[in-house]
Design a protein around this motif. Structure first.
Motif: not given
Length: 261
Positions: A15, A19, A22-23, A105-106, A202
């Motif tokens: 992941y 990501a 996302q981070d 988060n997301l 992901i």
């Protein structure tokens, strides 16, 4: 069991390598705490996964006890945080009015029923507690969605909820005056297949509840051909509409809703 849970479990080991977005969104979400005054004793990272937001929350609020919650056991095993709970966001294993702060988060874009989600978060928050989140809006992956739309009429990309509708859902669940913000982030790729590889990496199925029948190679090649129309300066864009929101639990607001009903 949720149909997407196995997908996230399978993606857990790789992941973080896929990501980047996302981070980055986790960082931007955590920076919202620079202007929000809060001093929680107990906080939840809801949909914590491998811990991209968890570590940032601990840095911002080092005196708070952090509990990482996710329904994918393998993802939690990759999360370095101390306190981890494998649970569904629709059925949180916490007592009423026991949590000061919920951050997410997301994760919300994978919840089909935001009304249930917000009602459950409202239940576990203490009066005056805060919910802070990020999620994806309708323009997310618009290039991919439009490219597929030329090929056939089947859904190939998820439909995401507009931020105004999210705010309305929060109000309906008893939260007070939700604050919603939106920004557009764009990733670029050399090839469409690189985008698809990131999405798979992901665990993000591009569409929920999709038929198990495989998309033919001819249709896939046609979609790639259509996507090429978006190439600029040698790169293919992938647009993400990122929504940020926060709201406080207000007991008076909940009582008002009860009286109106």
């Amino acid at each position: 069991m949720s149909p997407i849970r196995p997908t996230f479990n399978k993606a857990a080991s790789q992941y973080n390598a896929h990501a980047f977005l996302q981070d980055e969104v986790a960082l931007r979400l955590s920076e919202k705490l620079n202007v929000i005054s809060i001093n929680p004793e107990v906080m939840i990272d809801l949909g914590a996964g491998t811990g991209l937001l968890s570590g940032k929350l601990s840095q911002k609020l080092p005196n708070a006890q952090l509990i990482c919650v996710d329904f994918a056991q393998q993802s939690l095993q990759s999360n370095p945080s101390q306190f981890k709970v494998c649970a569904d966001a629709y059925q949180l294993p916490f007592a009423d009015k026991s949590i000061d702060f919920i951050a997410s988060n997301l994760m919300m874009q994978w919840c089909l029923d935001l009304k249930i989600l917000f009602a459950e978060c409202h239940r576990v928050l203490k009066p005056g507690g805060l919910m802070l989140f990020s999620t994806f809006g309708p323009d997310t992956l618009k290039e991919l969605k439009r490219s597929w739309s030329v090929v056939d009429s089947k859904p190939h990309v998820n439909t995401f909820t507009d931020m105004h509708d999210i705010g309305d859902q929060m109000l309906g669940s008893g939260f007070n005056s939700p604050i919603m913000e939106m920004e557009t982030l764009t990733l670029t790729y050399d090839k469409v297949i690189d985008l698809m590889r990131d999405l798979k990496g992901i665990g993000a199925q591009t569409v929920r509840n999709r038929s198990k029948s495989l998309t033919g190679k001819t249709k896939f090649s046609k979609m790639i051909e259509m996507y090429e129309a978006y190439r600029k300066e040698g790169k293919l864009p992938a647009t993400y509409e990122v929504i940020y929101g926060h709201a406080w639990k207000n007991e008076n607001r909940l009582n008002q809703i009860a009286l109106e009903n």
